[in-house]
Structure formats: structure tokens, C-alpha cells
Design a protein around this motif. Sequence first.
Motif, PDB file in Angstrom:
ATOM      1  N   TYR A  54      -5.257   5.866   5.289  1.00  4.43           N
ATOM      2  CA  TYR A  54      -6.231   6.522   6.168  1.00  4.43           C
ATOM      3  C   TYR A  54      -5.921   8.003   6.369  1.00  4.43           C
ATOM      4  CZ  TYR A  54      -8.422   2.098   7.219  1.00  4.43           C
ATOM      5  OH  TYR A  54      -9.111   0.909   7.103  1.00  4.43           O
ATOM      6  N   LYS A  55      -4.856   8.479   5.742  1.00  2.48           N
ATOM      7  CA  LYS A  55      -4.479   9.890   5.884  1.00  2.48           C
ATOM      8  C   LYS A  55      -4.942  10.685   4.668  1.00  2.48           C
ATOM      9  CE  LYS A  55      -0.225   8.796   8.440  1.00  2.48           C
ATOM     10  NZ  LYS A  55       1.249   8.939   8.446  1.00  2.48           N
ATOM     11  N   PRO A  56      -5.598  11.820   4.880  1.00  6.18           N
ATOM     12  CA  PRO A  56      -6.008  12.658   3.745  1.00  6.18           C
ATOM     13  C   PRO A  56      -4.812  13.125   2.916  1.00  6.18           C
ATOM     14  CG  PRO A  56      -7.085  13.373   5.780  1.00  6.18           C
ATOM     15  CD  PRO A  56      -6.026  12.393   6.170  1.00  6.18           C
ATOM     16  N   GLU A  57      -3.701  13.417   3.588  1.00  6.11           N
ATOM     17  CA  GLU A  57      -2.469  13.838   2.924  1.00  6.11           C
ATOM     18  C   GLU A  57      -1.305  13.054   3.529  1.00  6.11           C
ATOM     19  OE1 GLU A  57      -2.254  15.909   0.407  1.00  6.11           O
ATOM     20  OE2 GLU A  57      -4.364  16.549   0.400  1.00  6.11           O
ATOM     21  N   SER A  58      -0.319  12.737   2.692  1.00  5.32           N
ATOM     22  CA  SER A  58       0.825  11.988   3.192  1.00  5.32           C
ATOM     23  C   SER A  58       2.064  12.336   2.384  1.00  5.32           C
ATOM     24  CB  SER A  58       0.566  10.477   3.091  1.00  5.32           C
ATOM     25  OG  SER A  58       1.742   9.744   3.381  1.00  5.32           O
ATOM     26  N   SER A  59       3.206  12.331   3.051  1.00  5.50           N
ATOM     27  CA  SER A  59       4.483  12.529   2.369  1.00  5.50           C
ATOM     28  C   SER A  59       5.401  11.335   2.600  1.00  5.50           C
ATOM     29  CB  SER A  59       5.162  13.810   2.873  1.00  5.50           C
ATOM     30  OG  SER A  59       5.408  13.722   4.274  1.00  5.50           O
ATOM     31  N   GLU A  60       4.821  10.223   3.050  1.00  4.97           N
ATOM     32  CA  GLU A  60       5.615   9.032   3.327  1.00  4.97           C
ATOM     33  C   GLU A  60       6.135   8.398   2.031  1.00  4.97           C
ATOM     34  OE1 GLU A  60       6.784   7.542   5.978  1.00  4.97           O
ATOM     35  OE2 GLU A  60       5.900   8.904   7.454  1.00  4.97           O
ATOM     36  N   ASN A  61       7.164   7.573   2.169  1.00 10.94           N
ATOM     37  CA  ASN A  61       7.776   6.922   1.008  1.00 10.94           C
ATOM     38  C   ASN A  61       6.866   5.895   0.354  1.00 10.94           C
ATOM     39  OD1 ASN A  61       9.964   8.380   1.856  1.00 10.94           O
ATOM     40  ND2 ASN A  61      11.184   6.622   2.496  1.00 10.94           N
ATOM     41  N   ILE A  62       5.945   5.337   1.128  1.00 10.74           N
ATOM     42  CA  ILE A  62       5.100   4.263   0.598  1.00 10.74           C
ATOM     43  C   ILE A  62       3.635   4.672   0.696  1.00 10.74           C
ATOM     44  CG2 ILE A  62       4.442   1.833   0.790  1.00 10.74           C
ATOM     45  CD1 ILE A  62       7.149   1.336   2.123  1.00 10.74           C
ATOM     46  N   ARG A  63       3.051   4.959  -0.469  1.00  7.43           N
ATOM     47  CA  ARG A  63       1.638   5.333  -0.526  1.00  7.43           C
ATOM     48  C   ARG A  63       0.866   4.491  -1.533  1.00  7.43           C
ATOM     49  NH1 ARG A  63       2.701  11.580  -1.406  1.00  7.43           N
ATOM     50  NH2 ARG A  63       4.896  10.955  -1.388  1.00  7.43           N
ATOM     51  N   SER A  64       1.532   4.109  -2.606  1.00 10.01           N
ATOM     52  CA  SER A  64       0.886   3.289  -3.644  1.00 10.01           C
ATOM     53  C   SER A  64       1.783   2.094  -3.962  1.00 10.01           C
ATOM     54  CB  SER A  64       0.652   4.116  -4.912  1.00 10.01           C
ATOM     55  OG  SER A  64      -0.261   5.160  -4.682  1.00 10.01           O
ATOM     56  N   PRO A  65       1.737   1.046  -3.120  1.00  8.82           N
ATOM     57  CA  PRO A  65       2.640  -0.093  -3.300  1.00  8.82           C
ATOM     58  C   PRO A  65       2.212  -1.019  -4.441  1.00  8.82           C
ATOM     59  CG  PRO A  65       1.167  -0.534  -1.478  1.00  8.82           C
ATOM     60  CD  PRO A  65       0.850   0.862  -1.943  1.00  8.82           C
ATOM     61  N   LEU A  66       2.368  -0.537  -5.644  1.00 13.62           N
ATOM     62  CA  LEU A  66       1.991  -1.323  -6.818  1.00 13.62           C
ATOM     63  C   LEU A  66       3.045  -2.400  -7.085  1.00 13.62           C
ATOM     64  CD1 LEU A  66       0.922   1.695  -9.031  1.00 13.62           C
ATOM     65  CD2 LEU A  66      -0.617  -0.097  -8.236  1.00 13.62           C
ATOM     66  N   GLY A  67       2.594  -3.629  -7.284  1.00 13.62           N
ATOM     67  CA  GLY A  67       3.485  -4.726  -7.626  1.00 13.62           C
ATOM     68  C   GLY A  67       3.622  -4.870  -9.129  1.00 13.62           C
ATOM     69  N   PRO A  68       4.443  -5.823  -9.581  1.00  9.19           N
ATOM     70  CA  PRO A  68       4.673  -6.008 -11.021  1.00  9.19           C
ATOM     71  C   PRO A  68       3.390  -6.206 -11.828  1.00  9.19           C
ATOM     72  CG  PRO A  68       6.281  -7.239  -9.769  1.00  9.19           C
ATOM     73  CD  PRO A  68       5.289  -6.720  -8.771  1.00  9.19           C
ATOM     74  N   ARG A  69       2.473  -7.025 -11.323  1.00  7.17           N
ATOM     75  CA  ARG A  69       1.235  -7.271 -12.073  1.00  7.17           C
ATOM     76  C   ARG A  69       0.449  -5.990 -12.277  1.00  7.17           C
ATOM     77  NH1 ARG A  69      -3.651  -7.165 -10.752  1.00  7.17           N
ATOM     78  NH2 ARG A  69      -3.166  -7.109  -8.504  1.00  7.17           N
ATOM     79  N   ALA A  70       0.275  -5.228 -11.211  1.00 11.25           N
ATOM     80  CA  ALA A  70      -0.508  -3.995 -11.300  1.00 11.25           C
ATOM     81  C   ALA A  70       0.163  -2.971 -12.214  1.00 11.25           C
ATOM     82  CB  ALA A  70      -0.716  -3.410  -9.909  1.00 11.25           C
ATOM     83  N   ILE A  71       1.478  -2.856 -12.124  1.00 14.04           N
ATOM     84  CA  ILE A  71       2.204  -1.909 -12.980  1.00 14.04           C
ATOM     85  C   ILE A  71       2.042  -2.293 -14.448  1.00 14.04           C
ATOM     86  CG2 ILE A  71       4.501  -1.051 -13.611  1.00 14.04           C
ATOM     87  CD1 ILE A  71       5.246  -1.304 -10.622  1.00 14.04           C
ATOM     88  N   LYS A  72       2.154  -3.577 -14.738  1.00 15.10           N
ATOM     89  CA  LYS A  72       2.025  -4.026 -16.133  1.00 15.10           C
ATOM     90  C   LYS A  72       0.601  -3.835 -16.653  1.00 15.10           C
ATOM     91  CE  LYS A  72       4.070  -7.991 -15.202  1.00 15.10           C
ATOM     92  NZ  LYS A  72       4.635  -9.366 -15.351  1.00 15.10           N
ATOM     93  N   GLU A  73      -0.378  -4.032 -15.788  1.00 21.24           N
ATOM     94  CA  GLU A  73      -1.765  -3.814 -16.208  1.00 21.24           C
ATOM     95  C   GLU A  73      -2.015  -2.346 -16.548  1.00 21.24           C
ATOM     96  OE1 GLU A  73      -4.305  -5.308 -13.153  1.00 21.24           O
ATOM     97  OE2 GLU A  73      -4.057  -7.419 -13.762  1.00 21.24           O
ATOM     98  N   ILE A  74      -1.482  -1.440 -15.740  1.00 21.40           N
ATOM     99  CA  ILE A  74      -1.639  -0.012 -16.009  1.00 21.40           C
ATOM    100  C   ILE A  74      -0.916   0.363 -17.297  1.00 21.40           C
ATOM    101  CG2 ILE A  74      -1.002   2.304 -15.191  1.00 21.40           C
ATOM    102  CD1 ILE A  74      -1.513   1.296 -12.337  1.00 21.40           C
ATOM    103  N   ALA A  75       0.295  -0.173 -17.476  1.00 18.58           N
ATOM    104  CA  ALA A  75       1.054   0.120 -18.692  1.00 18.58           C
ATOM    105  C   ALA A  75       0.312  -0.358 -19.934  1.00 18.58           C
ATOM    106  CB  ALA A  75       2.435  -0.528 -18.620  1.00 18.58           C
ATOM    107  N   SER A  76      -0.236  -1.552 -19.849  1.00 20.56           N
ATOM    108  CA  SER A  76      -0.981  -2.100 -20.979  1.00 20.56           C
ATOM    109  C   SER A  76      -2.208  -1.257 -21.307  1.00 20.56           C
ATOM    110  CB  SER A  76      -1.410  -3.542 -20.672  1.00 20.56           C
ATOM    111  OG  SER A  76      -2.185  -4.084 -21.724  1.00 20.56           O
TER     112      SER A  76
END
Length: 273
Positions: A189-211
Motif C-alpha cells: 500500500y506504500k508508493p515507495e518502500s525500503s523495507e526488507n520484504i516487498r516481493s515475497p516470492l516463494g519457490p513456485r513463483a521464482i521457478k515460474e519466472i526463471a522458466s
Amino acid sequence: MASPTPHHIPLSSAPLVASYSLQVPDHPEIEIAQAEHRIKLVNFWQIAPGSRVLELGCGQGNATAVLAHAVGPDGHVDAVDPGAPDYGSPFTLAQAQAHISNGPVGPQVAWHNATPEGFLEQTTEKWDVAVLSHCIWYFATPSVLTSILGCLRGRVDRICVAEYALHASEKAASPHVLSVLARSMLESYKPESSENIRSPLGPRAIKEIASACGWVVRDETTIIPEPGLLDGTWEVGSVKSKGFLAEIDGVVKDERTRLVLNTARDAVVAAVE
């Protein structure tokens, strides 16, 4: 000429490797736990002595130190991170990186203050392996990972990725998983963020992007963090804090959304208690 045989780093080397990094006075166990975890990662990745490594999202250099130890004096690590030099606590990125540079593995490391895509656009170099170690959740959006993996095509032989799996292998890990969901929801909900967690991609999502970027998964495993690795504790503490409630009130206007975020925080608190 045969490729160098990967060197298995014994876990007993963790205190030595941890000494390459800045340590909180009187609490060497914090960095030792970080070193142990990353030694397990590097051993699984089979980083050979003499390798040329591109580390993206290096942060303060926890993984960088282990990678530099693994490649040895004949290898090299290009460590890239866009973070401001004064970012970080109790030590800033500049302080942490300078400490490693001035230590035993310093000659093997070159630091680059740039976004991964920006760095890759500025050079035609190639590496044996690219490493993304616990940095993906920092990305502003999942499209950043897509862009990076696309840019790495033809530049590296393989990519090694480590990220938390959004799965609590043990009950004690449940608050961490819940805090990740609560924090990432608020950051969305923040237009800008510097927090450690912004895109919590899990293993499935990471593998789909890699593929989708043309990469093929060769090997995969689960490494369960030891209790001494405090990343989860820090994230849980952030969500439990009154500051998290203040952020909700300051950022989110919709009543139902505020309810969901407050309930997500309640779940974290309940899981700890």
C-alpha cells in the motif's frame, strides 16, 4: 583442462568466515550463525576455487564473505547492491563492506553500488555463476526478478538462488511466515518502500519466472535455518511493534483493509505467545 573441483567448506570454519565481517561486540554468535547458514548454501551450490562469481543484492556482504572464501585467491566476486552506503544498523553497508575489503578475503571482492540491471548494462563481462542469496524479497516488484534473470542470459553459466520458502518446517518458524505476509501486505500500500520484504516470492513463483526467462532448474533443496539465525526474529519484532500499527493507520485508509492488516499482526503476536 578439467574444471576445479568444488571445495566443501566445513561448518567448523564458520567462526573464521564470520570474522571477515563486522560483529556486534560481545555477540559473535550472530555472525557465526549467518556464516554457517551461507556455508551450507555455498556447499550446495558447489562454488569451485578460482570461480568468477557475480553476486546480486549482496547487502552488507554476509554471503559475499563466504563466496570469497570459497573461490579463494585465484577467484573473484563482483558484489552488487543498490542500497545507500549509510543504510543499515547497527552497521551501515559502507562500514560492513569496508571491513570485508580490509580483511583476508578483501582482494577477491569488488563492490558495486548499483542496481543489478544497471550494473549489467554497464559491462560486457561474463561470470561462471550468478548468486542471489536472500535478496529477492527486497525487490520492489516481481518484475525486477524477471528483468534480472533476462539480463543474465548469455552472461553466466548458471544461477544460484536462495530465499525463504514461506513454509514453516518447524512450529517455531510459523511467526516468521506470518510476519512476512503481514509486512508485505502493508508494503503493497506504500508508493515507495525500503523495507526488507516487498516481493515475497516463494519457490513456485521464482521457478515460474526463471522458466519464463529460459532457465532450467537443475537442482533444488531445502535448508532449514538453525535457531541462531535471527532474520525471522527481527521480522517478527518489526510486525509486533507499535510502529507497525502506526504505519497501518498512516498508510491504509480503507477500514476493511486496516482490519485485515491488524488481524494479520494479531496472528503473529498469537503465534509467538
